[in-house]
Design a protein around this motif. Structure first.
Motif, PDB file in Angstrom:
ATOM      1  N   GLY A 105       0.787  -1.228   0.000  1.00 48.58           N
ATOM      2  CA  GLY A 105       0.000   0.000   0.000  1.00 48.58           C
ATOM      3  C   GLY A 105       0.818   1.277   0.000  1.00 48.58           C
ATOM      4  O   GLY A 105       0.252   2.376  -0.043  1.00 48.58           O
ATOM      5  N   ARG A 108       0.068   3.483  -3.116  1.00 45.83           N
ATOM      6  CA  ARG A 108      -1.242   4.151  -3.064  1.00 45.83           C
ATOM      7  C   ARG A 108      -1.233   5.279  -2.037  1.00 45.83           C
ATOM      8  O   ARG A 108      -1.837   6.330  -2.252  1.00 45.83           O
ATOM      9  CB  ARG A 108      -2.342   3.145  -2.723  1.00 45.83           C
ATOM     10  CG  ARG A 108      -2.497   2.008  -3.717  1.00 45.83           C
ATOM     11  CD  ARG A 108      -2.852   2.508  -5.111  1.00 45.83           C
ATOM     12  NE  ARG A 108      -2.858   1.429  -6.077  1.00 45.83           N
ATOM     13  CZ  ARG A 108      -3.941   0.753  -6.437  1.00 45.83           C
ATOM     14  NH1 ARG A 108      -5.113   1.041  -5.905  1.00 45.83           N
ATOM     15  NH2 ARG A 108      -3.856  -0.209  -7.337  1.00 45.83           N
ATOM     16  N   GLN A 109      -0.584   5.050  -0.927  1.00 43.43           N
ATOM     17  CA  GLN A 109      -0.489   6.095   0.090  1.00 43.43           C
ATOM     18  C   GLN A 109       0.181   7.341  -0.489  1.00 43.43           C
ATOM     19  O   GLN A 109      -0.315   8.467  -0.331  1.00 43.43           O
ATOM     20  CB  GLN A 109       0.308   5.581   1.291  1.00 43.43           C
ATOM     21  CG  GLN A 109       0.497   6.621   2.393  1.00 43.43           C
ATOM     22  CD  GLN A 109       1.539   6.197   3.411  1.00 43.43           C
ATOM     23  OE1 GLN A 109       2.468   5.452   3.088  1.00 43.43           O
ATOM     24  NE2 GLN A 109       1.386   6.656   4.639  1.00 43.43           N
ATOM     25  N   LEU A 112      -2.175   9.088  -3.098  1.00 35.94           N
ATOM     26  CA  LEU A 112      -3.313   9.805  -2.517  1.00 35.94           C
ATOM     27  C   LEU A 112      -2.870  11.092  -1.828  1.00 35.94           C
ATOM     28  O   LEU A 112      -3.520  12.138  -1.958  1.00 35.94           O
ATOM     29  CB  LEU A 112      -4.052   8.897  -1.536  1.00 35.94           C
ATOM     30  CG  LEU A 112      -4.862   7.769  -2.182  1.00 35.94           C
ATOM     31  CD1 LEU A 112      -5.272   6.734  -1.140  1.00 35.94           C
ATOM     32  CD2 LEU A 112      -6.097   8.329  -2.889  1.00 35.94           C
ATOM     33  N   SER A 155      -4.541  -1.265 -11.119  1.00 34.76           N
ATOM     34  CA  SER A 155      -3.515  -0.262 -10.823  1.00 34.76           C
ATOM     35  C   SER A 155      -4.003   1.179 -10.912  1.00 34.76           C
ATOM     36  O   SER A 155      -3.257   2.099 -10.582  1.00 34.76           O
ATOM     37  CB  SER A 155      -2.327  -0.432 -11.780  1.00 34.76           C
ATOM     38  OG  SER A 155      -1.784  -1.729 -11.690  1.00 34.76           O
ATOM     39  N   GLU A 157      -6.948   4.051  -9.940  1.00 41.40           N
ATOM     40  CA  GLU A 157      -8.091   4.430  -9.107  1.00 41.40           C
ATOM     41  C   GLU A 157      -8.614   5.778  -9.588  1.00 41.40           C
ATOM     42  O   GLU A 157      -7.830   6.691  -9.871  1.00 41.40           O
ATOM     43  CB  GLU A 157      -7.684   4.553  -7.634  1.00 41.40           C
ATOM     44  CG  GLU A 157      -7.072   3.304  -7.037  1.00 41.40           C
ATOM     45  CD  GLU A 157      -8.093   2.228  -6.720  1.00 41.40           C
ATOM     46  OE1 GLU A 157      -9.309   2.492  -6.861  1.00 41.40           O
ATOM     47  OE2 GLU A 157      -7.666   1.130  -6.327  1.00 41.40           O
ATOM     48  N   ASP A 185      -0.750   3.412 -10.137  1.00 41.47           N
ATOM     49  CA  ASP A 185       0.332   2.709  -9.451  1.00 41.47           C
ATOM     50  C   ASP A 185       1.148   1.976 -10.511  1.00 41.47           C
ATOM     51  O   ASP A 185       0.753   0.913 -10.996  1.00 41.47           O
ATOM     52  CB  ASP A 185      -0.258   1.734  -8.434  1.00 41.47           C
ATOM     53  CG  ASP A 185       0.806   0.941  -7.681  1.00 41.47           C
ATOM     54  OD1 ASP A 185       1.998   1.068  -8.031  1.00 41.47           O
ATOM     55  OD2 ASP A 185       0.440   0.186  -6.764  1.00 41.47           O
TER      56      ASP A 185
END
Length: 220
Positions: A105, A108-109, A112, A155, A157, A185
């Motif tokens: 993760g 993604r962290q 975001l 991958s 979002e 990602d």
């Protein structure tokens, strides 16, 4: 001197997106009574144009990238190797972050937070996160990672109702102020990164030897 009772049409004006983004509207006239100047002046300006060629874009990219990297670090995201806000996106619409993956993760962290930190929140569009072997400023390198390390179904979002503004050319007038974001990602999948295929590359020593021998005939 501003003439409060006299107006004339003004606009539209070009913007950093590469489009005319404002309408024609009535503005007050002013009367010029004197002009002071020097002989042989050096005139500086920042005329808008289509990215990446607009004057001033590069300096703003440096500033934006530095701000986003600082905010990622302040938010506690570890091993952020590089950040670049790309010229082609006018320093806002495309941001690339490289990380040294530490845990599931992590990518993604980083994506975001880069999308919604103060420096990256306004009028963003795409954030791409790549591994630390990718040069964030090289679009060929970045897109190679996107094409070979990301799978669209897992991958990418899409985040809706994000902070946009009146200069966003892709949003119709009645919906100005809100847009969507895509985070991509493009890192090797964390859970099987050790099994991911090795990169086909040439050792730096051999690159140097070829360049020394062949000079400008080949590119490194």
């Amino acid at each position: 001197e501003v003439l409060p009772d006299k107006t004339a049409p003004e606009g539209p004006f070009g913007e950093w997106t590469g489009y005319y983004a404002s309408s024609v509207r009535e503005e007050n006239l002013f009367q010029v009574k004197a002009i002071y100047h020097r002989n042989d002046p050096i005139i500086l300006g920042n005329p808008p144009g289509r990215p990446p060629y607009a004057v001033g874009t590069m300096a703003t990219c440096f500033a934006r990238a530095g701000q986003i990297k600082a905010e990622l670090q302040k938010a506690g995201v570890p091993d952020v190797v590089g950040v670049w806000s790309h010229e082609v996106g006018g320093h806002r619409l495309l941001t690339v972050v490289s990380i040294r993956q530490r845990y599931p993760g992590h990518a993604r962290q980083a994506a975001l937070i880069a999308s919604f930190c103060r420096a990256g929140a306004y009028l963003g569009r795409y954030v791409i996160v790549v591994d630390d072997d990718i040069d964030v400023a090289d679009l060929n390198d970045v897109m190679w990672a996107v094409c070979t390390r990301s799978d669209p179904a897992s991958s990418i979002e899409i985040i809706r109702r994000c902070w946009s503004g009146p200069l966003d050319p892709a949003i119709p007038t009645e919906r100005k102020g809100l847009n969507s974001r895509a985070i991509i990602d493009a890192c090797r999948p964390y859970e099987w990164r050790s099994e991911f295929p090795d990169v086909v590359d040439v050792e730096e020593k051999l690159k140097k030897e070829v360049n020394e021998k062949w000079g400008g005939l080949v590119s490194s």
